[in-house]
Motif scaffolding. Structure first.
Motif, mmCIF file in Angstrom:
data_model
loop_
_atom_site.group_PDB
_atom_site.id
_atom_site.type_symbol
_atom_site.label_atom_id
_atom_site.label_comp_id
_atom_site.label_asym_id
_atom_site.label_seq_id
_atom_site.Cartn_x
_atom_site.Cartn_y
_atom_site.Cartn_z
ATOM 1 N N CYS A 376 0.834 -1.200 0.000
ATOM 2 C CA CYS A 376 0.000 0.000 0.000
ATOM 3 C C CYS A 376 0.872 1.254 0.000
ATOM 4 O O CYS A 376 1.778 1.381 0.814
ATOM 5 C CB CYS A 376 -0.904 -0.002 1.221
ATOM 6 N N ASN A 378 0.047 4.159 0.919
ATOM 7 C CA ASN A 378 -0.208 4.994 2.096
ATOM 8 C C ASN A 378 0.328 4.387 3.378
ATOM 9 O O ASN A 378 0.647 5.090 4.311
ATOM 10 C CB ASN A 378 -1.711 5.204 2.292
ATOM 11 N N CYS A 379 0.339 3.059 3.451
ATOM 12 C CA CYS A 379 0.491 2.429 4.764
ATOM 13 C C CYS A 379 1.721 1.539 4.928
ATOM 14 O O CYS A 379 1.932 0.990 6.010
ATOM 15 C CB CYS A 379 -0.748 1.612 5.088
ATOM 16 N N CYS A 393 -5.869 -2.846 1.155
ATOM 17 C CA CYS A 393 -5.060 -2.537 2.334
ATOM 18 C C CYS A 393 -5.923 -2.660 3.586
ATOM 19 O O CYS A 393 -7.026 -2.135 3.640
ATOM 20 C CB CYS A 393 -4.522 -1.115 2.227
ATOM 21 N N CYS A 396 -6.027 1.245 5.441
ATOM 22 C CA CYS A 396 -6.699 2.419 4.890
ATOM 23 C C CYS A 396 -7.752 2.053 3.841
ATOM 24 O O CYS A 396 -8.340 2.927 3.237
ATOM 25 C CB CYS A 396 -5.685 3.386 4.295
ATOM 26 N N PHE A 398 -7.465 1.041 0.923
ATOM 27 C CA PHE A 398 -7.052 1.247 -0.458
ATOM 28 C C PHE A 398 -7.318 -0.031 -1.245
ATOM 29 O O PHE A 398 -7.149 -1.118 -0.723
ATOM 30 C CB PHE A 398 -5.558 1.591 -0.487
#
Ligand code: ADP
Ligand code: ZN
Length: 657
Positions: A376, A378-379, A393, A396, A398
């Motif tokens: 991911c 973002n994470c 994910c 988040c 995603f």
């Protein structure tokens, strides 16, 4: 007389007010008052009280309006001050939290009420149960701090002990607090207690699923000092509690007692202090008591009682199977003994639970050619593959479709290995192996859909399903009388989780899962499949669990971990990775410069990227401090001026996950 207050909502500067003459000379610190702000009245907490204004005061001072009614708990301020010091947050945080919670709308958390509720029946305690009750009862009558661990194997009737003590405490017109490690369990206990305790005992839930009206009724009961029972997870311990006479912590080993959000208050620890301050007994029950509690029994004079027998049914036989022994197997994940046992259960019309501590279709997707793993953006965690060929994910949410070639080396999809396994995949495998079986899954993915989850559990309970595949959610609190086989698919999975207590928590979980078998049957079997051999597998027998203590405690001592030392986690968080990186190093430097003057035996580790170091675009770094005294660690932390950092900095003693 003057007071300095902080508004519960609004600006954080302390404000000064004059105390009206008719309030008399009472101590107002820690109380809630109504004060005028411009043309409004607002609630505020009293921080200080003084006789004269400072001579340099230049403001006009207005009069406070009224004292808000507040339950009369003489120990409250002391308790909140202690919490505030331990977690290094302002006392106001805790008072505010309760006040806001009282008016917040409840979350929809209703879980299946599938247990056919037993009527209130006349219970005659077993000798083991009676012994525990007889030991504790005098401390209710002559209140004394006394901590007792109740090691009761699964199905031994710990709840009956709790019920007796709560009723005795009520007869003495006192409050009882019963804590559970998660909301769904708290709801189950509320229902159970309402149906089984004397009908004149008022029972209140106080958690995220409690309706606002109930919370208000609870507050009213506290204001009028009525004897009641309060059931919850984290919040009840923050309440002002008049006449508190007894605290019970069920499933005391659970890491769920530590809050997930900062400040990560551990309500079990807080409950122990609270019992101390109120000078009352606290009972900590579990089928798998925590190492720390057992250590306290050995070293701090805590008391220990055991319920060694199940009230009904027998203990299951436990069998460990190595997965890398692939003989006679039709599918890698299902060993021959497990397959045979499932077939046998199908024939006998008995039920099976297959446990896997994983959600989603499988682990992650990796390219064989270049080792690329889909993760991911973002994470910084790997994405999980679902059966619709979507990668998602877990932090988040995603979501993206699996591409037809590797983003790194451009090889085709045939090179992708879809490692690991998830509950959905287990269901597919089982459907192929046992086409005649009725199979369903109940895990985090499906629990999000509450109705479906409820239906699945009800169907399984009613015998409309043969095999239930699930994660932790099915291990807690449920009794399925017809289950005679429990299969743990991949028992060592959580052993590899990078925390110091992984062996302890993995063993506890396995025993809890195994405890689902044979609740009302004479013969049942637990099959533990594992990739590796590990000492914990020799302690799976419930009675032997306490022997694990001797084994594990030596290791903790060797590598300096709790309960031998105090461990504190300092977490820094910021939007920008470079900021959090630099500041973590700065903070580390400050600590390294300061610790020798306090105690040269302290150890400072880090800064490290935690396994999940980026959540919703916030980056995290962690620093750990080990030392023999929490006060020394706090003193060291005070050498850091948090206001000079742009990152948020959090202080967590005894991090458990
Ligand atoms: P635990 O919480 O220790 O796993 P429970 O308290 O749920 O076990 O007890 C298991 C079952 O045994 C329950 O149905 C309970 O009502 C029953 N039980 C326990 N003790 C007694 C007793 N002394 N008399 C009658 N039933 C009992
Ligand atoms: Zn994410």
């Amino acid at each position: 007389m003057y007071i300095q207050v902080r508004l519960l909502k609004g600006f954080s500067e302390p404000l000064t007010y004059e105390v009206p003459q008719d309030w008399g000379a009472q101590n107002l610190i820690g109380q809630l008052v109504r004060v005028p702000i411009k043309t409004q009245l607002r609630s505020a907490l009293v921080l200080k009280q003084f006789a004269n204004l400072p001579s340099n005061n230049t403001f006009t001072i207005r009069q406070a309006h009224a004292i808000e009614p507040f339950p009369s708990d003489p120990h409250y301020t002391k308790f909140i001050t202690l919490l505030s010091n331990y977690y290094q947050v302002e006392s106001l945080h805790f008072v505010k939290r309760v006040q806001q919670f009282l008016v917040e709308k409840e979350m929809d958390e209703q879980v299946a009420g599938i247990e056919p509720l037993e009527e209130r029946k006349k219970i005659i305690l077993t000798d083991e149960q009676q012994k525990a009750v007889d030991f504790l009862a005098p401390y209710l009558e002559n209140p004394t701090f006394i901590a007792t661990v109740l090691h009761g194997v699964t199905g031994s009737g710990k709840t009956e002990v709790y019920k007796q003590l709560i009723e005795k405490n009520f007869m003495l017109h006192k409050n009882s607090l019963l804590l559970l490690p998660e909301v769904s369990l708290a709801i189950q206990f509320e229902t159970l207690m309402r149906s089984q305790l004397r009908s004149d005992i008022p029972i209140f839930g106080f958690h995220s699923a409690t309706p606002t009206k109930q919370k208000r009724l609870l507050w009213h009961a506290l204001l009028t000092s009525q004897p009641i029972v309060i059931i919850g997870v984290h919040l009840p311990i923050l309440l002002p509690l008049p006449n508190l006479g007894l605290i019970i912590i069920d499933e005391e080993h659970e890491i769920g007692y530590q809050e997930k959000k900062h400040p990560k208050v551990n309500s079990k620890e807080a409950a122990i202090w609270r019992a101390h301050i109120h000078n009352i007994p606290i009972l900590l029950g579990s089928a798998t008591p925590s190492l720390t509690s057992l250590y306290n029994v050995k070293t701090k004079g805590w008391h220990f009682f055991q319920l060694k027998n199940r009230f009904a049914g027998q203990f299951p036989k436990v069998k460990t199977v190595l997965l890398n022994d692939k003989r006679q197997r039709r599918n890698f994940w299902i060993s021959k003994p497990l397959e045979d046992a499932m077939k046998d259960r199908l024939q006998k019309k008995e039920q099976t639970i297959i446990f896997l501590n994983r959600r989603g279709y499988s682990f992650f997707v990796q390219c064989k050619n270049c080792s690329f793993i889909f993760s991911c953006n973002n994470c910084s965690v790997s994405l999980t593959l679902h059966s619709d060929n979507k990668l998602t994910c877990h932090y988040c949410s995603f979501c993206t479709t699996v591409p037809s070639q590797c983003p790194a080396c451009k090889q085709g999809e045939s090179q992708f290995i879809k490692k690991g396994i998830g509950t959905q995949q287990v269901v597919s495998i089982l459907e192929k192996l046992l086409p005649q079986a009725r199979i369903a899954r109940a895990d985090m993915d499906t629990t999000l859909k509450k109705k479906e989850w409820q239906k699945t559990i009800e169907d399984f309970h009613a015998g409309n399903l043969d095999i239930l595949v699930g994660t932790q959610t099915i291990t807690k609190g449920y009794h399925f009388p017809n289950v005679t086989l429990v299969g743990v698919l991949w028992a060592d999975l959580n052993l590899h989780f990078p925390v110091y207590n992984a062996a302890e928590t993995t063993l506890q979980q396995l025993i809890q899962v195994a405890g689902r078998a044979g609740r009302q049957r004479e013969e049942s079997l637990v099959i533990i499949q594992t990739m590796i051999e590990h000492p914990i597998f020799s302690f799976l027998n419930e009675i032997d669990y306490v022997k694990f203590f001797n084994h594990e405690i030596e290791k903790r001592k060797e590598i300096s971990y709790p309960p031998f030392i105090r461990l504190v986690e300092i977490e820094l968080k910021h939007m920008h990775e470079s900021t959090v990186d630099n500041e973590a190093i700065q903070l580390m430097t400050i600590l390294l410069d300061a610790y020798e003057a306090i105690n040269p035996d302290m150890m400072i580790l880090g800064p490290a990227k935690p396994p999940v170091h980026k959540i919703k675009n916030t980056h995290a770094r962690k620093i750990y401090i080990k030392g023999s005294s929490i006060q020394e660690i706090i003193a060291l932390f005070h050498s850091v001026n948090r206001t000079r950092f742009r990152s948020q900095i959090f202080f967590t003693p005894n991090p458990v996950s």
